[in-house]
Design a protein around this motif. Structure first.
Motif, PDB file in Angstrom:
ATOM      1  N   ARG A 368       0.825  -1.212   0.000  1.00 17.06           N
ATOM      2  CA  ARG A 368       0.000   0.000   0.000  1.00 17.06           C
ATOM      3  C   ARG A 368       0.859   1.262   0.000  1.00 17.06           C
ATOM      4  O   ARG A 368       0.551   2.232  -0.684  1.00 17.06           O
ATOM      5  N   THR A 369       1.933   1.256   0.752  1.00 21.14           N
ATOM      6  CA  THR A 369       2.740   2.478   0.812  1.00 21.14           C
ATOM      7  C   THR A 369       3.594   2.658  -0.441  1.00 21.14           C
ATOM      8  O   THR A 369       3.753   3.769  -0.940  1.00 21.14           O
ATOM      9  N   GLY A 370       4.111   1.560  -0.989  1.00 23.50           N
ATOM     10  CA  GLY A 370       4.980   1.662  -2.176  1.00 23.50           C
ATOM     11  C   GLY A 370       4.202   1.838  -3.472  1.00 23.50           C
ATOM     12  O   GLY A 370       4.744   2.317  -4.454  1.00 23.50           O
ATOM     13  N   LYS A 371       2.932   1.405  -3.492  1.00 30.93           N
ATOM     14  CA  LYS A 371       2.062   1.496  -4.679  1.00 30.93           C
ATOM     15  C   LYS A 371       2.636   0.781  -5.911  1.00 30.93           C
ATOM     16  O   LYS A 371       2.260   1.121  -7.045  1.00 30.93           O
ATOM     17  N   GLU A 372       3.583  -0.154  -5.717  1.00 34.56           N
ATOM     18  CA  GLU A 372       4.123  -0.832  -6.899  1.00 34.56           C
ATOM     19  C   GLU A 372       2.980  -1.573  -7.575  1.00 34.56           C
ATOM     20  O   GLU A 372       2.175  -2.213  -6.898  1.00 34.56           O
ATOM     21  N   PRO A 373       2.912  -1.532  -8.914  1.00 34.27           N
ATOM     22  CA  PRO A 373       1.837  -2.247  -9.611  1.00 34.27           C
ATOM     23  C   PRO A 373       1.811  -3.725  -9.219  1.00 34.27           C
ATOM     24  O   PRO A 373       2.866  -4.361  -9.127  1.00 34.27           O
ATOM     25  N   PHE A 374       0.631  -4.237  -8.984  1.00 39.82           N
ATOM     26  CA  PHE A 374       0.491  -5.632  -8.587  1.00 39.82           C
ATOM     27  C   PHE A 374       0.963  -6.531  -9.729  1.00 39.82           C
ATOM     28  O   PHE A 374       0.692  -6.262 -10.893  1.00 39.82           O
ATOM     29  N   ARG A 375       1.680  -7.617  -9.359  1.00 36.44           N
ATOM     30  CA  ARG A 375       2.303  -8.437 -10.396  1.00 36.44           C
ATOM     31  C   ARG A 375       1.463  -9.632 -10.841  1.00 36.44           C
ATOM     32  O   ARG A 375       1.934 -10.520 -11.521  1.00 36.44           O
ATOM     33  N   GLY A 376       0.211  -9.658 -10.401  1.00 38.91           N
ATOM     34  CA  GLY A 376      -0.606 -10.841 -10.691  1.00 38.91           C
ATOM     35  C   GLY A 376      -0.988 -11.019 -12.150  1.00 38.91           C
ATOM     36  O   GLY A 376      -1.138 -12.138 -12.629  1.00 38.91           O
ATOM     37  N   GLY A 377      -1.163  -9.890 -12.860  1.00 42.21           N
ATOM     38  CA  GLY A 377      -1.528  -9.967 -14.274  1.00 42.21           C
ATOM     39  C   GLY A 377      -2.861 -10.669 -14.499  1.00 42.21           C
ATOM     40  O   GLY A 377      -3.715 -10.763 -13.615  1.00 42.21           O
ATOM     41  N   GLY A 378      -3.006 -11.213 -15.716  1.00 42.40           N
ATOM     42  CA  GLY A 378      -4.250 -11.878 -16.104  1.00 42.40           C
ATOM     43  C   GLY A 378      -4.549 -13.088 -15.230  1.00 42.40           C
ATOM     44  O   GLY A 378      -5.720 -13.418 -15.004  1.00 42.40           O
ATOM     45  N   ALA A 379      -3.516 -13.735 -14.726  1.00 38.14           N
ATOM     46  CA  ALA A 379      -3.728 -14.948 -13.918  1.00 38.14           C
ATOM     47  C   ALA A 379      -4.435 -14.601 -12.611  1.00 38.14           C
ATOM     48  O   ALA A 379      -5.320 -15.340 -12.152  1.00 38.14           O
ATOM     49  N   TYR A 380      -4.051 -13.476 -12.012  1.00 38.97           N
ATOM     50  CA  TYR A 380      -4.700 -13.062 -10.749  1.00 38.97           C
ATOM     51  C   TYR A 380      -6.163 -12.692 -11.008  1.00 38.97           C
ATOM     52  O   TYR A 380      -7.057 -13.092 -10.247  1.00 38.97           O
ATOM     53  N   ALA A 381      -6.397 -11.942 -12.100  1.00 46.31           N
ATOM     54  CA  ALA A 381      -7.778 -11.565 -12.438  1.00 46.31           C
ATOM     55  C   ALA A 381      -8.623 -12.828 -12.631  1.00 46.31           C
ATOM     56  O   ALA A 381      -9.752 -12.923 -12.120  1.00 46.31           O
ATOM     57  N   ALA A 382      -8.063 -13.811 -13.336  1.00 49.77           N
ATOM     58  CA  ALA A 382      -8.804 -15.054 -13.588  1.00 49.77           C
ATOM     59  C   ALA A 382      -9.057 -15.807 -12.281  1.00 49.77           C
ATOM     60  O   ALA A 382     -10.150 -16.357 -12.067  1.00 49.77           O
ATOM     61  N   ALA A 383      -8.049 -15.812 -11.396  1.00 46.50           N
ATOM     62  CA  ALA A 383      -8.206 -16.537 -10.116  1.00 46.50           C
ATOM     63  C   ALA A 383      -9.291 -15.885  -9.267  1.00 46.50           C
ATOM     64  O   ALA A 383     -10.114 -16.579  -8.646  1.00 46.50           O
ATOM     65  N   LEU A 384      -9.296 -14.552  -9.240  1.00 43.29           N
ATOM     66  CA  LEU A 384     -10.343 -13.849  -8.477  1.00 43.29           C
ATOM     67  C   LEU A 384     -11.724 -14.197  -9.028  1.00 43.29           C
ATOM     68  O   LEU A 384     -12.653 -14.511  -8.283  1.00 43.29           O
ATOM     69  N   LYS A 385     -11.834 -14.160 -10.331  1.00 41.62           N
ATOM     70  CA  LYS A 385     -13.137 -14.413 -10.964  1.00 41.62           C
ATOM     71  C   LYS A 385     -13.613 -15.838 -10.657  1.00 41.62           C
ATOM     72  O   LYS A 385     -14.787 -16.050 -10.307  1.00 41.62           O
TER      73      LYS A 385
END
Ligand code: PLP
Length: 439
Positions: A368-385
């Motif tokens: 949260r403090t560093g705000k680095e873009p999350f590295r999950g990509g399409g795989a993370y979006a698919a896992a959440l869905k």
């Protein structure tokens, strides 16, 4: 084996059989709570009694009539209503989807310039991290690498400037006012470099939707942008296919930005998903130039001003007004944002919760403090869905949030009729999904 072509060519989607309010039901009887109105479409939920009644009433009257010869009371009244709420636009035409009306906006922008005797004004400027539609024309002005996909070589040229994305691009020590001025200056520089005699229009989503999840402009941004457009005789065209028709708590999202554009496109929520219908509204200036010039709109499509679709959209808009749903949208939106922040306060990958009304975005980060873009990509979006579906929750996740490649987000756009308890349940279930998927 199904004969239908699906988005994912190798797997079958769930067979949906019923909907009631904010719930969908599949063929096995499993129920799904809808946090996103599909894709910001189902603003009245399913089986709304007034819309069901309108279908029966209207279908008995008239299904279709050719717009070249006929108009209908529904089209006239809907146009009257939308124009009346627009704060200064003059005319509307109805087509079937968001891409179609955005394509129409591009064509009208150029026809307008030609009919003024300025045919060199043909360049379109848009913003990076944006989406304006799936036709080759609208894809060309979409700053969206994923959606442009392999079609890059087919797209007509377009120019791009920075989005207004304060969470990532507001500089340390810079005020929102200074940020807005910097972005307006960037547009000014771009038009000067191209030559204003070559620029037709500037396109922007008032609140950015699917590309990076409900990113609102900073205060004053659109006033400054409009001033630049006017100075250079460039049309300002807003895309509210997602953000319009009450989604942000205003009929038009730009009402919160203190401007009226030269054109605005709306779609998705116009008939709340009960009919495929969209609208382009244009100013009197643009209409008059064409009316007093050639007198003919250079675009024609079969389902223009579709009578039944207009009638259903009109009933949807009446329900929104009579049930005072814009106020509900604002209240529920505040609740959704604050409950998401609270329930995920201990999850360090939840970086930003933002938006307007019931158009809410959540951006994931590495910390949260560093705000680095999350590295999950399409795989993370698919896992959440997938996890959400397993738990009976419909969500709209995405990746490429920051620059088309990096970052992850989820877009919330629940029906306007969602109760307080239903919003609370959406948050509770979503929080469980995030925790179950982990990082
Ligand atoms: N513009 C915006 C902002 C959108 O979000 C979309 C669709 O997601 C479109 C245009 C295209 O609309 P449609 O998919 O109805 O053609």
């Amino acid at each position: 084996m199904s004969k239908v072509i699906y988005k994912n060519l190798n797997t079958s989607p769930i067979l949906a059989v019923n909907g009631a309010g904010v719930w969908l039901e599949d063929a096995s009887g499993k129920r799904y709570l809808d946090t996103c109105g599909g894709v910001a479409v189902s603003s009245l939920g399913h089986a709304h009694p007034r819309i069901v009644a309108a279908f029966e009433r209207e279908a008995k009257k008239l299904a279709w009539a050719h717009a070249g010869s006929f108009t209908t009371a529904a089209a006239e009244e809907l146009a009257e209503q939308l124009v009346g709420a627009s704060g200064g636009l003059a005319r509307a035409q109805f087509l079937s989807g968001g891409s179609e009306v955005m394509e129409l906006a591009m064509k009208i922008a150029y026809q307008y310039q030609c009919e003024r005797g300025l045919p060199t004004k043909s360049t379109f400027i848009s913003r990076r991290q944006s989406y304006h539609g799936s036709t080759l024309g609208t894809l060309s002005i979409s700053g969206n690498a994923q959606r442009q996909s392999v079609f890059g070589p087919l797209l007509p040229p377009a120019e791009f400037v920075s989005p207004c994305y304060a969470y990532r691009e507001l500089r340390v020590g810079e005020s929102e006012e200074q940020y807005a001025t910097r972005l307006a200056q960037e547009l000014d520089d771009k038009i000067n470099a191209l030559g204003s005699e070559n620029v037709a229009a500037f396109f922007a989503e008032t609140v950015v939707g699917s590309t990076n999840a409900a990113v609102p402009p900073v205060p004053g941004y659109f006033r400054k942008i409009k001033e630049v457009c006017e100075r250079h005789d460039v049309l300002l065209i807003l895309d509210e296919v997602m953000a319009g028709m009450g989604r942000t708590g205003q009929m038009y999202a730009y009402a919160d930005d203190g401007i009226v554009p030269d054109m605005v496109a709306v779609g998705k929520g116009l008939a709340a998903g009960y009919m495929p219908i969209s609208a382009l509204l244009i100013s009197d200036r643009v209409h008059s130039v064409m009316a007093q010039g050639s007198g003919v709109l250079g675009n024609g499509q079969t389902h223009v001003n579709h009578p039944l679709a207009c009638a259903i959209a009109l009933e949807v808009q009446k329900v929104i007004a009579e049930e005072n749903l814009l106020a509900t949208v604002r209240t529920r939106g505040e609740q959704l944002r604050s409950w998401l922040r609270e329930s995920l306060a201990d999850v360090d990958t939840v970086g930003d919760v933002r938006g307007r009304g019931l158009f809410v975005g959540l951006e994931f980060v590495e910390t949260r403090t560093g705000k680095e873009p999350f590295r999950g990509g399409g795989a993370y979006a698919a896992a959440l869905k997938q996890e959400a579906l397993k738990r009976g929750l419909l969500i709209y996740p995405g990746s490429g949030t920051v620059d088309g490649t990096h970052g992850n987000h989820v877009l919330f756009a629940p029906p306007f009729i969602s109760s307080e308890a239903e919003v609370a349940e959406m948050v509770e279930r979503f929080s469980a999904v995030v925790r179950a998927v982990g990082q």
